[in-house]
Design a protein around this motif. Structure first.
Motif, mmCIF file in Angstrom:
data_model
loop_
_atom_site.group_PDB
_atom_site.id
_atom_site.type_symbol
_atom_site.label_atom_id
_atom_site.label_comp_id
_atom_site.label_asym_id
_atom_site.label_seq_id
_atom_site.Cartn_x
_atom_site.Cartn_y
_atom_site.Cartn_z
ATOM 1 N N PRO B 269 -21.199 14.730 29.261
ATOM 2 C CA PRO B 269 -21.191 14.033 27.974
ATOM 3 C C PRO B 269 -20.484 14.918 26.963
ATOM 4 N N GLY B 270 -19.528 14.391 26.270
ATOM 5 C CA GLY B 270 -18.717 15.265 25.429
ATOM 6 C C GLY B 270 -18.324 14.656 24.108
ATOM 7 N N GLN B 271 -17.217 15.146 23.638
ATOM 8 C CA GLN B 271 -16.742 14.775 22.321
ATOM 9 C C GLN B 271 -15.575 13.793 22.396
ATOM 10 N N GLN B 272 -15.406 13.151 23.557
ATOM 11 C CA GLN B 272 -14.228 12.295 23.690
ATOM 12 C C GLN B 272 -14.614 10.847 24.006
ATOM 13 N N VAL B 273 -13.887 9.954 23.378
ATOM 14 C CA VAL B 273 -13.996 8.521 23.681
ATOM 15 C C VAL B 273 -12.578 7.940 23.606
ATOM 16 N N THR B 274 -12.444 6.699 23.919
ATOM 17 C CA THR B 274 -11.088 6.118 23.815
ATOM 18 C C THR B 274 -10.869 5.388 22.487
ATOM 19 N N ALA B 275 -11.932 5.049 21.801
ATOM 20 C CA ALA B 275 -11.736 4.381 20.503
ATOM 21 C C ALA B 275 -13.003 4.451 19.665
ATOM 22 N N LEU B 276 -12.796 4.353 18.354
ATOM 23 C CA LEU B 276 -13.913 4.148 17.444
ATOM 24 C C LEU B 276 -13.811 2.715 16.948
ATOM 25 N N GLN B 277 -14.854 1.930 17.209
ATOM 26 C CA GLN B 277 -14.843 0.550 16.742
ATOM 27 C C GLN B 277 -15.439 0.509 15.346
ATOM 28 N N ILE B 278 -14.746 -0.201 14.460
ATOM 29 C CA ILE B 278 -15.184 -0.261 13.060
ATOM 30 C C ILE B 278 -15.386 -1.729 12.700
ATOM 31 N N GLN B 279 -16.636 -2.061 12.412
ATOM 32 C CA GLN B 279 -16.906 -3.440 11.996
ATOM 33 C C GLN B 279 -17.232 -3.462 10.506
ATOM 34 N N LEU B 280 -16.615 -4.385 9.804
ATOM 35 C CA LEU B 280 -16.787 -4.499 8.355
ATOM 36 C C LEU B 280 -17.831 -5.571 8.042
ATOM 37 N N GLN B 281 -18.283 -5.542 6.823
ATOM 38 C CA GLN B 281 -19.206 -6.608 6.385
ATOM 39 C C GLN B 281 -18.484 -7.947 6.383
ATOM 40 N N HIS B 282 -17.233 -7.920 5.871
ATOM 41 C CA HIS B 282 -16.491 -9.172 5.725
ATOM 42 C C HIS B 282 -15.049 -8.982 6.202
ATOM 43 N N SER B 283 -14.538 -10.004 6.865
ATOM 44 C CA SER B 283 -13.151 -9.937 7.354
ATOM 45 C C SER B 283 -12.154 -9.837 6.206
ATOM 46 N N SER B 284 -12.537 -10.336 5.056
ATOM 47 C CA SER B 284 -11.610 -10.312 3.922
ATOM 48 C C SER B 284 -11.294 -8.889 3.458
ATOM 49 N N ASP B 285 -12.109 -7.918 3.887
ATOM 50 C CA ASP B 285 -11.869 -6.522 3.497
ATOM 51 C C ASP B 285 -10.981 -5.787 4.503
ATOM 52 N N LEU B 286 -10.517 -6.519 5.509
ATOM 53 C CA LEU B 286 -9.805 -5.861 6.607
ATOM 54 C C LEU B 286 -8.576 -5.081 6.130
ATOM 55 N N GLU B 287 -7.770 -5.690 5.277
ATOM 56 C CA GLU B 287 -6.529 -5.024 4.851
ATOM 57 C C GLU B 287 -6.833 -3.773 4.035
ATOM 58 N N LEU B 288 -7.841 -3.874 3.185
ATOM 59 C CA LEU B 288 -8.229 -2.723 2.370
ATOM 60 C C LEU B 288 -8.698 -1.578 3.281
ATOM 61 N N ALA B 289 -9.530 -1.922 4.264
ATOM 62 C CA ALA B 289 -10.043 -0.899 5.187
ATOM 63 C C ALA B 289 -8.909 -0.307 6.017
ATOM 64 N N ARG B 290 -8.019 -1.156 6.463
ATOM 65 C CA ARG B 290 -6.908 -0.674 7.288
ATOM 66 C C ARG B 290 -6.038 0.318 6.490
ATOM 67 N N SER B 291 -5.709 -0.054 5.260
ATOM 68 C CA SER B 291 -4.823 0.823 4.499
ATOM 69 C C SER B 291 -5.510 2.153 4.190
ATOM 70 N N ARG B 292 -6.831 2.099 3.974
ATOM 71 C CA ARG B 292 -7.545 3.351 3.713
ATOM 72 C C ARG B 292 -7.549 4.238 4.979
ATOM 73 N N LEU B 293 -7.763 3.604 6.122
ATOM 74 C CA LEU B 293 -7.750 4.366 7.380
ATOM 75 C C LEU B 293 -6.374 4.981 7.625
ATOM 76 N N GLN B 294 -5.345 4.200 7.328
ATOM 77 C CA GLN B 294 -3.993 4.736 7.523
ATOM 78 C C GLN B 294 -3.735 5.915 6.589
ATOM 79 N N GLN B 295 -4.299 5.799 5.392
ATOM 80 C CA GLN B 295 -4.163 6.904 4.440
ATOM 81 C C GLN B 295 -4.881 8.152 4.973
ATOM 82 N N LEU B 296 -6.093 7.946 5.509
ATOM 83 C CA LEU B 296 -6.847 9.075 6.068
ATOM 84 C C LEU B 296 -6.127 9.677 7.269
ATOM 85 N N ILE B 297 -5.549 8.824 8.114
ATOM 86 C CA ILE B 297 -4.806 9.309 9.285
ATOM 87 C C ILE B 297 -3.660 10.217 8.830
#
Lengths: 231, 465
Positions: B269-297
């Motif tokens: 058991p370690g520190q590796q996975v293939t993805a982090l799944q992120i579920q939002l409260q509302h689909s309408s926030d998807l673009e905002l969340a995506r752009s923030r994640l891209q900024q963090l990346i």
């Protein structure tokens, strides 16, 4: 001084492939506040001449001037506006708008002239009273007799105080007694409002009431003749 | 003008009523299908978002090449990444679940029957996954299909019914409609997979968690290639077989606990996975969340090549199905609009013909050509407004009726029947756009007859019999 001057009017119609000469070289002067009758047999050109004076048709040749305004120089919209302000028209078949009441039919020309509401109401009630239909104000045309409908049509033609009222055989669809009443009414209103009336008619009652008689035959103006003789 | 138009419509009640009825039925067809499509959209979205989240943070190019080399495209320090996402001031208020997932290919074998099958393994956090599956932002009348594994029982897993069928586990899992496999001439099952050798079975036995309870019922051995290419085997206790709605998926699906999946793939058991799944409260926030994640990346996680994908990219079927419904909806709308166009056009043409003398009279009295045009266009507009209003009311009524009727069906991507729902109430944008379309079409269809009426010669119109 004349209200309207008609110079050398000619008009040809196409009936299928046949050309019909409705008017040929007609010149005429119409006096203000005068009761003029255009008379002649069917096909003599009475209605055509009336339509040209009304500005709903244009001559092939010649010119028409009403109150100093040459109708030829007006665009379609300007001519329509001129009609709305200066011409009243009474149809043989009354041509009232069936969805409007007697009151609303009479009021309609005032709407076209953008008359204020208060003045509209005053004028319509005056005219309803004048034509003896004050109690029929809210009746639709189909609830009125032929004579009553023609009274509404007369009121509609006069409500905006036009310079000229044109009537195309206004008694043709009425019995002689009603016809006589209608003529008397128009004569009375013409005197009151000092408006010029031009009729097309071959009704002897109408001709007898004329101040000025114009005879037409085959589109040509005939020599003037005494009224008694014409009747 | 409007008053006159209204009275003219009222004058010929039967014709106006027929025209209105045609428009109402047209609207009903469009809106019922639109409402039904909307339910399908929301159903699919709820299903996909419930399974994969709105967004997934992955190692760059994992989406394209990761399934062939999950170790090479793993996310490192995923717990730290997840914490940073949860604590981010922009993302935090938008989030519902952030959970790791490990996905890789393996071979599942029923050692007792000598059968094996290629599977796609999902290593998951059961509690977080079940919380994701409860996402129902559109208040659909559905029951979430929750994972059945107990996080305290390390070797528990669930499989697709296709995997159960191929590995002859139907009877142990008491699956109905699960045909038995024919036996070939040599007496062994006619399978595409290979037989598990006894040494792999022995390896599985040796690597099984000694703390796990004694196994009984359906079991299988899961073989995967660990880092460096060495085989790794784990014996799993299968507690149920599920139907995903797609036969292809049913034949490869295997879900197990994340620590066991990590141990299988990485050796521990370690520190590796293939993805982090992120579920939002509302689909309408998807673009905002995506752009923030891209900024963090770009700014914070630059040390690790990462990228973010939305659920539509991760589930191409979503776009395909919704696209198909959109195309049918558009086709129906065009078809109905054409019918409305010709119906109203015909009604107005009849009106123009019947009222020719009236047109001549109005022109004689001094109404301009534009006034005649306005009059008839107003009648078309009024017909459109009335038809749209009544059509909307009728559609809402029929939608409510259908919703109460209790019909059900199995939509694409679903395994269980869901109630047929026509979702119109609250769909203001769709209702408004269809109503506006009907009004515009009715007005346009009145325009041509109105133009013809306005162009008439006054004298000819007065003479018309």
């Amino acid at each position: 001084m004349s209200l309207a001057q008609l110079h050398h009017l000619s008009k040809t119609y196409a009936l299928g492939q046949v050309r019909v000469q409705a008017l040929t070289n007609v010149s005429l002067q119409l006096k203000p506040a005068c009761f003029t009758v255009l008379s002649g047999p069917s096909g003599s050109g009475k209605t055509t001449l009336l339509n040209l004076i009304a500005g709903i048709d244009r001559p092939d040749e010649g010119s028409i001037e009403i109150a100093g305004q040459s109708l030829q120089q007006l665009s379609d919209n300007a001519l329509t506006d001129f009609r709305a302000r200066n011409i009243g028209y009474i149809f043989q078949n009354f041509n009232l708008l069936p969805v409007l009441t007697a009151y609303e039919n009479i009021e309609y020309p005032l709407h076209l002239n953008k008359t204020p509401a208060a003045l509209r109401r005053k004028r319509v009630l005056q005219l309803l009273e004048a034509v003896g239909l004050a109690d029929k104000a809210q009746s639709r045309p189909n609830q009125l007799s032929g004579g009553q409908r023609q009274r509404v049509a007369i009121a509609r033609a006069l409500v905006h105080q036009p310079l000229l009222v044109l009537a195309d055989e206004p008694t043709a669809n009425l019995d002689s007694q009603t016809g006589a009443q209608i003529i008397a009414l128009m004569r009375e209103l013409q005197r009151q409002q000092k408006t010029a009336f031009v009729f097309s008619s071959h009704d002897p009652q109408v001709i007898a009431s004329a101040d000025h008689l114009v005879l037409l035959k085959d589109g040509h103006l005939q020599a003037p003749q005494p009224l008694q003789e014409a009747v | 003008m409007i008053g006159l138009a209204l009275r003219n419509l009222w004058r010929n009640q039967r014709r106006s009523a027929t025209t209105l009825l045609a428009m109402m039925i047209g609207m009903l067809s469009i809106l019922l299908f639109g409402g039904y499509s909307r339910t399908v959209y929301y159903g699919l979205e709820t299903d996909f978002v419930g399974r994969t989240g709105h967004l997934q943070l992955q190692r760059k190019d994992y989406f394209w090449f990761g399934s062939g080399d999950p170790q090479g495209y793993s996310l490192h320090d995923y717990q730290q990444l997840a914490d940073e996402i949860r604590l981010d001031p922009v993302l935090a208020p938008l989030l519902r679940v952030v959970t790791p997932v490990l996905q890789f290919g393996g071979i599942a074998g029923n050692f007792d029957a000598g059968l094996s099958k290629l599977v796609i393994v999902q290593g998951v956090d059961v509690a977080a996954q079940n919380e994701m599956r409860r996402w129902n932002d559109y208040q659909l009348a559905i029951t979430p299909d929750l994972l059945s594994m107990d996080p305290k029982v390390p070797n528990e897993a669930e499989i697709g019914v296709g995997v159960a069928r191929m590995l002859q586990l139907c009877s142990q899992l008491t699956l109905p409609d699960c045909p038995a496999q024919e036996v070939n001439n040599e007496g062994s099952p006619d399978v595409g997979g290979s037989l598990l050798s006894a040494d792999i079975a022995a390896l599985a036995t040796s690597q099984s968690d000694p703390s796990s309870p004694a196994t009984s019922g359906a079991q299988l051995e899961l073989l995967a290639a660990s880092t460096g290419g060495a085989p790794n085997v784990n014996r799993l206790q299968i507690n149920r077989a599920v139907t995903t709605g797609a036969k292809e998926l049913d034949e490869v699906y295997l879900a197990m606990l994340l620590p066991q999946a990590q141990q299988l793939l990485y050796g521990e058991p370690g520190q590796q996975v293939t993805a982090l799944q992120i579920q939002l409260q509302h689909s309408s926030d998807l673009e905002l969340a995506r752009s923030r994640l891209q900024q963090l990346i770009a700014e914070k996680w630059a040390a690790q090549p990462l990228e973010v994908h939305d659920f539509q990219t991760l589930n191409p079927a979503f776009g395909q199905i919704t696209g198909m419904f959109a195309a049918i909806f558009g086709f129906i709308t065009i078809l109905i609009s054409a019918i409305v166009l010709f119906t109203v056009g015909n009604t107005m043409s009849m009106a123009v013909l019947e009222r020719t003398v009236e047109i001549g009279t109005l022109r004689t009295l001094g109404l301009r050509r534009s006034g005649i045009r306005r009059l008839f266009v107003s009648e078309g507009l009024l017909l459109g407004l009335t038809g749209a209003g009544l059509g909307t009311i009728m559609s809402l009524f029929f939608a409510a009726l259908i919703n109460q009727a209790g019909f059900s069906w199995v939509p694409p991507g679903n395994s269980n029947p869901v109630p047929i729902t026509i979702r119109l109430w609250g769909e203001h944008q769709m209702l408004l756009s269809i109503a506006v379309t009907v009004v515009v079409v009715a007005t346009i269809s009145a325009w041509w007859p109105a133009r013809r009426a306005a162009k008439q010669d006054v004298v000819d119109a007065l003479r018309y019999v």
